[in-house]
Enzyme design. Structure first.
Site, PDB file in Angstrom:
ATOM      1  N   ASP A 113      29.479  30.344  36.586  1.00  0.00           N
ATOM      2  CA  ASP A 113      30.655  30.252  37.451  1.00  0.00           C
ATOM      3  C   ASP A 113      31.909  29.893  36.650  1.00  0.00           C
ATOM      4  O   ASP A 113      31.956  28.837  35.999  1.00  0.00           O
ATOM      5  CB  ASP A 113      30.371  29.181  38.522  1.00  0.00           C
ATOM      6  CG  ASP A 113      31.353  29.240  39.680  1.00  0.00           C
ATOM      7  OD1 ASP A 113      32.542  29.507  39.442  1.00  0.00           O
ATOM      8  OD2 ASP A 113      30.926  29.004  40.825  1.00  0.00           O
ATOM      9  N   ASP A 135      34.394  39.926  44.384  1.00  0.00           N
ATOM     10  CA  ASP A 135      33.525  40.257  45.529  1.00  0.00           C
ATOM     11  C   ASP A 135      34.342  40.057  46.802  1.00  0.00           C
ATOM     12  O   ASP A 135      34.897  38.977  47.021  1.00  0.00           O
ATOM     13  CB  ASP A 135      32.304  39.334  45.534  1.00  0.00           C
ATOM     14  CG  ASP A 135      31.419  39.587  44.338  1.00  0.00           C
ATOM     15  OD1 ASP A 135      30.770  40.642  44.293  1.00  0.00           O
ATOM     16  OD2 ASP A 135      31.409  38.741  43.422  1.00  0.00           O
ATOM     17  N   TYR A 207      34.782  48.753  38.723  1.00  0.00           N
ATOM     18  CA  TYR A 207      34.974  48.770  40.173  1.00  0.00           C
ATOM     19  C   TYR A 207      36.238  49.502  40.568  1.00  0.00           C
ATOM     20  O   TYR A 207      36.296  50.116  41.632  1.00  0.00           O
ATOM     21  CB  TYR A 207      34.930  47.346  40.747  1.00  0.00           C
ATOM     22  CG  TYR A 207      33.518  46.942  41.076  1.00  0.00           C
ATOM     23  CD1 TYR A 207      32.633  46.594  40.061  1.00  0.00           C
ATOM     24  CD2 TYR A 207      33.039  46.968  42.382  1.00  0.00           C
ATOM     25  CE1 TYR A 207      31.318  46.267  40.338  1.00  0.00           C
ATOM     26  CE2 TYR A 207      31.732  46.638  42.670  1.00  0.00           C
ATOM     27  CZ  TYR A 207      30.874  46.287  41.644  1.00  0.00           C
ATOM     28  OH  TYR A 207      29.556  45.974  41.927  1.00  0.00           O
TER      29      TYR A 207
END
Ligand SMILES: C[S@@+](CC[C@H](N)C(=O)[O-])C[C@H]1O[C@@H](n2cnc3c(N)ncnc32)[C@H](O)[C@@H]1O
Length: 228
Positions: A113, A135, A207
């Site tokens: 993280d 996300d 992405y």
């Protein structure tokens, strides 16, 4: 130990592993991570101490996925030290290999993280943070998992991070980022449509390519958080 630390934050990421890792990938995660990986420091540190070379600037990429943007950026900016954070092991393994194959001395990776790393970097030591195609957590009940919360942005500002770069193909996510900026009184653009023009400085990500291949609009934002 790291998993205990990660429980400090509600996960903003999905899976940590896609399919079984190959033996080579597993090997990279151990051996290349010994060279290029960083653990969470106990005390706050100056990120420049993570590198063997004195760098003029430090950029952090949150959620680099398979590392395409991180690697391109590091190759194009050899005077910048890059810290990439990503919990997704397949992506970390692929990126470690690219770092080694390209003999990049200006990249360090944290397998986990990013928030745990950012909170351990001393004030006024980070020049830019990238959060690219985070996300989206589309469902309303999952919005609290979005990494670009007002609290996250405020922590960057309090830590005197100079710039934040965000890109997403989720219009509603970008709108929420703009709302968070407004709440924090950080001057950012208020007309979202102007953010759909791809800036010439933006390097591509996996992405982004996926979104553009489907003809989805992407939104790009670069904001100064502190004025030096
Ligand atoms: C949709 S993917 C985008 C990957 C890449 N940036 C791209 O554009 O191709 C979002 C990535 O962010 C990572 N991520 C989410 N929360 C994170 C966090 N708190 N710290 C580091 N990475 C995170 C996820 O594991 C995932 O790989």
């Amino acid at each position: 130990m790291q998993d205990v630390q990660e429980m400090k934050y509600l996960p903003s990421f999905g899976r940590k592993r896609a399919r079984g890792l190959s033996e080579t990938q597993k090997n990279n995660l151990v051996h290349l991570y010994e060279t290029y990986g960083i653990e969470i420091p106990e005390k706050k540190i100056d990120p420049r101490t993570l590198f063997n070379i004195p760098f003029e600037k430090i950029f952090v990429e949150v959620g680099f996925g398979h590392g395409e943007h991180l690697i391109q950026n590091a190759m194009q900016n050899p005077k910048v030290g890059f810290i990439g954070c990503e919990p997704f092991e397949n992506g970390v393994a692929a990126t470690l290999k690219e770092i080694q194959d390209n003999n990049l001395q200006n990249v360090r990776i944290h397998k986990g993280d990013a928030r745990l790393v950012l909170e351990k970097l001393q004030k006024n030591t980070i020049d830019r943070v990238y959060v690219l195609f985070p996300d989206p957590w589309h469902k309303k009940r999952h919005h609290k998992r979005r990494i670009l919360s007002a609290e996250f942005i405020d922590n960057l500002r309090k830590n005197q991070v100079k710039e934040l770069v965000v890109a997403t193909d989720c219009k509603e996510y970008m709108e929420s980022v703009l709302e968070n900026m407004a709440q924090l009184k950080i001057p950012a653009l208020d007309n979202i449509e102007t953010l759909s023009q791809k800036p010439d400085w933006f390097l591509s990500t996996r992405y982004e390519q996926k979104a553009l291949a489907k003809d989805d609009k992407c939104y790009y934002l670069k904001v100064e958080l502190t004025v030096s």
